[in-house]
Design an enzyme around this catalytic site. Structure first.
Site, PDB file in Angstrom:
ATOM      1  N   GLU A  71     -18.681  32.169 -12.381  1.00  0.00           N
ATOM      2  CA  GLU A  71     -17.828  32.583 -13.509  1.00  0.00           C
ATOM      3  C   GLU A  71     -16.402  32.719 -12.996  1.00  0.00           C
ATOM      4  O   GLU A  71     -15.561  31.853 -13.195  1.00  0.00           O
ATOM      5  CB  GLU A  71     -18.329  33.902 -14.099  1.00  0.00           C
ATOM      6  CG  GLU A  71     -17.480  34.387 -15.271  1.00  0.00           C
ATOM      7  CD  GLU A  71     -17.854  35.785 -15.735  1.00  0.00           C
ATOM      8  OE1 GLU A  71     -17.399  36.158 -16.826  1.00  0.00           O
ATOM      9  OE2 GLU A  71     -18.555  36.506 -15.012  1.00  0.00           O
ATOM     10  N   ASP A 118     -24.839  47.151 -22.697  1.00  0.00           N
ATOM     11  CA  ASP A 118     -23.679  48.049 -22.741  1.00  0.00           C
ATOM     12  C   ASP A 118     -22.410  47.330 -23.210  1.00  0.00           C
ATOM     13  O   ASP A 118     -21.351  47.953 -23.305  1.00  0.00           O
ATOM     14  CB  ASP A 118     -23.449  48.721 -21.386  1.00  0.00           C
ATOM     15  CG  ASP A 118     -23.226  47.732 -20.254  1.00  0.00           C
ATOM     16  OD1 ASP A 118     -23.412  46.518 -20.462  1.00  0.00           O
ATOM     17  OD2 ASP A 118     -22.857  48.171 -19.139  1.00  0.00           O
ATOM     18  N   HIS A 148     -25.727  36.137 -11.806  1.00  0.00           N
ATOM     19  CA  HIS A 148     -24.354  35.879 -12.225  1.00  0.00           C
ATOM     20  C   HIS A 148     -23.658  35.090 -11.114  1.00  0.00           C
ATOM     21  O   HIS A 148     -23.517  35.581  -9.993  1.00  0.00           O
ATOM     22  CB  HIS A 148     -23.593  37.193 -12.434  1.00  0.00           C
ATOM     23  CG  HIS A 148     -23.770  37.813 -13.779  1.00  0.00           C
ATOM     24  ND1 HIS A 148     -24.923  38.446 -14.171  1.00  0.00           N
ATOM     25  CD2 HIS A 148     -22.913  37.900 -14.833  1.00  0.00           C
ATOM     26  CE1 HIS A 148     -24.780  38.906 -15.404  1.00  0.00           C
ATOM     27  NE2 HIS A 148     -23.576  38.585 -15.839  1.00  0.00           N
TER      28      HIS A 148
END
Length: 359
Positions: A208, A21, A205
Site C-alpha cells: 500500500e 474500527d 497488509h
C-alpha cells in the site's frame, strides 16, 4: 453505460477488506462518546462524519491516525463492541453485501480491562445478532471475522493463537496491519509459520504505502494467501505506448498463482497510493486479469460503501454488470470460508442475481 450507486446496491456483493474500527456510524460515535465522557472534535453528527473524511483526506498521517483514536476509544466495552459489530452487519446488508470479512485488532480494545477473548466474543456476538436480524428480514449475509495483529507491536503470536482458538466460532482468518515502512512482515514470521502448521488462512497488509519488497516478503517469506491492498504490484509492470504490458517476475507470480489483491480505491487516494480513481492501478490490473477484488477499507473515513466504490469504477473505467459480477465472484472465490460454502453463495446467490441484471 455508467451504473449508479442505487443500481449497484441492488446487486449482491462480497467484501474482503473492511476495518471494524473504520466503519462506525457517526451517530454511534457521538452516543458512545457521551456515555464514557470522551471528547470529540464535534458532537454534531453530520459535522462529525465530515470531520472524519476531511481528516483522512488531509494528507497528514497524524490527522489520519487521530480519526482512529476516537473510534477505538468508544470500543472498549462488551456492549459497545457488540453494538458496533451488529450495526456493521446492518449497514453492509443495506448496501447489498451478501458476504463480508470484517477485521479488527483485539489488542486495541483492552484499555478498560477486557481480555482478548472477551473482545473477540463480543464482536462475534454482534455479528451474529446482525446476521440473525437480516435473516428475519428475509435477507442473506454471511460475516466472518479476521483478527488483526499490529505490525509495530509484539503480540502477533498471541493473536495468531486467538485466531486458531476461535476459527470454528466465526473467525475465518488472520491479518497484520499498521505502518509498513520499518515494520516488515518477516518480524512476525513465527506467527505465520504457526498459522500454516494449523492450516489457518491469513492475509497481510502489503504493497500500500510501501513497494515491491513488502509484497515479496509477504508472499515468499510469510506465505500470504491474499494481499491487503497490494496496489504497488504495478511497480513491477511496464506499459508501453501502445498499451502492451510487460510483467516482472513478482507481478507474473502474483497473476499466475491467482493471488487475490484486496484493492481499496478511495482509501488509496487518501493515503497517496493513487492520484485519482481514473488513474488508480485497478484499471490496469483488471485489464490484465489479476485476481482483483473491490473493497472499502474504512467506510467512515472514506465516506464509502462497496456500491459507491463500484460506482466510481463504473464511471472511471466503464465497468458494467459483467465486470461487477467478475469482481464479486473473484472476492467470493478468494474468501476464507470453506469451498462448499463459497460455491453455494456463488451459484445460489451471486450468479442468479447478475443473470437477471445482465439480461
Amino acid at each position: 453505460m455508467t451504473l449508479s450507486i442505487e443500481e449497484i446496491r441492488q446487486a449482491p456483493k462480497a467484501l474482503l477488506h473492511d476495518h471494524l474500527d473504520g466503519g462506525l456510524r457517526p451517530a454511534t460515535v457521538v452516543e458512545l462518546a457521551e456515555e464514557i465522557g470522551h471528547t470529540l472534535p464535534t458532537r454534531d453528527i453530520t459535522q462529525l462524519g465530515e470531520w472524519f473524511q476531511e481528516a483522512a483526506d488531509s494528507g497528514s498521517l497524524e490527522r489520519y491516525l487521530e480519526t482512529f483514536s476516537h473510534t477505538v476509544a468508544v470500543m472498549q466495552t462488551v456492549d459497545s463492541l457488540r453494538r458496533v459489530a451488529r450495526e456493521c452487519v446492518e449497514d453492509l446488508v443495506d448496501d447489498g453485501v451478501v458476504y463480508a470479512e470484517v477485521r479488527f485488532a483485539p489488542e486495541l480494545h483492552t484499555e478498560n480491562g477486557l481480555s482478548l477473548d472477551e473482545v473477540v466474543e463480543a464482536v462475534l456476538a454482534g455479528f451474529s445478532e446482525g446476521m440473525t436480524r437480516a435473516a428475519e428480514q428475509g435477507k442473506t449475509i454471511r460475516v466472518g471475522a479476521l483478527l488483526t495483529a499490529m505490525r509495530h507491536a509484539a503480540r502477533s503470536m498471541e493473536i495468531a493463537e486467538l485466531t486458531v482458538r476461535y476459527r470454528d466460532r466465526g473467525v475465518v482468518g488472520f491479518d497484520i496491519a499498521g505502518a509498513e515502512a520499518g515494520f516488515p512482515p518477516t518480524r512476525h514470521l513465527d506467527a505465520f509459520e504457526y498459522l500454516q502448521r494449523e492450516n489457518t488462512r491469513f492475509t497481510i497488509h502489503a504493497g500500500e504505502a510501501f513497494g515491491l519488497p513488502s509484497i515479496w516478503q509477504a508472499i515468499q517469506w510469510c506465505g500470504a494467501h491474499r494481499l491487503g491492498h497490494g496496489v504497488r504490484i504495478v511497480d513491477d509492470i511496464t506499459v508501453s505506448e501502445d498499451g502492451t504490458a510487460k510483467l516482472g517476475r513478482l507481478a507474473a507470480y502474483v497473476r499466475d498463482t491467482r493471488l487475490p489483491l484486496e484493492l481499496c480505491p478511495s482509501s488509496n487516494l487518501q493515503t497517496g497510493a493513487a492520484e485519482s480513481i481514473a488513474e488508480h492501478p485497478i484499471g490496469l490490473l483488471t485489464r490484465l486479469r489479476f485476481r482483483v477484488t473491490v473493497n472499502t477499507d474504512n467506510r467512515l473515513m472514506s465516506a464509502t460503501s462497496v456500491s459507491k466504490e463500484m460506482a466510481l469504477l463504473s464511471e472511471a473505467f466503464g465497468f458494467g454488470w459483467e465486470d461487477l459480477r467478475w469482481l464479486t465472484i473473484n472476492a467470493m472465490k478468494s474468501s476464507f470460508i470453506g469451498f462448499d460454502e463459497r460455491l453455494a453463495i456463488i451459484d445460489d446467490v451471486i450468479k442468479p442475481a447478475y443473470a437477471k441484471l445482465i439480461g
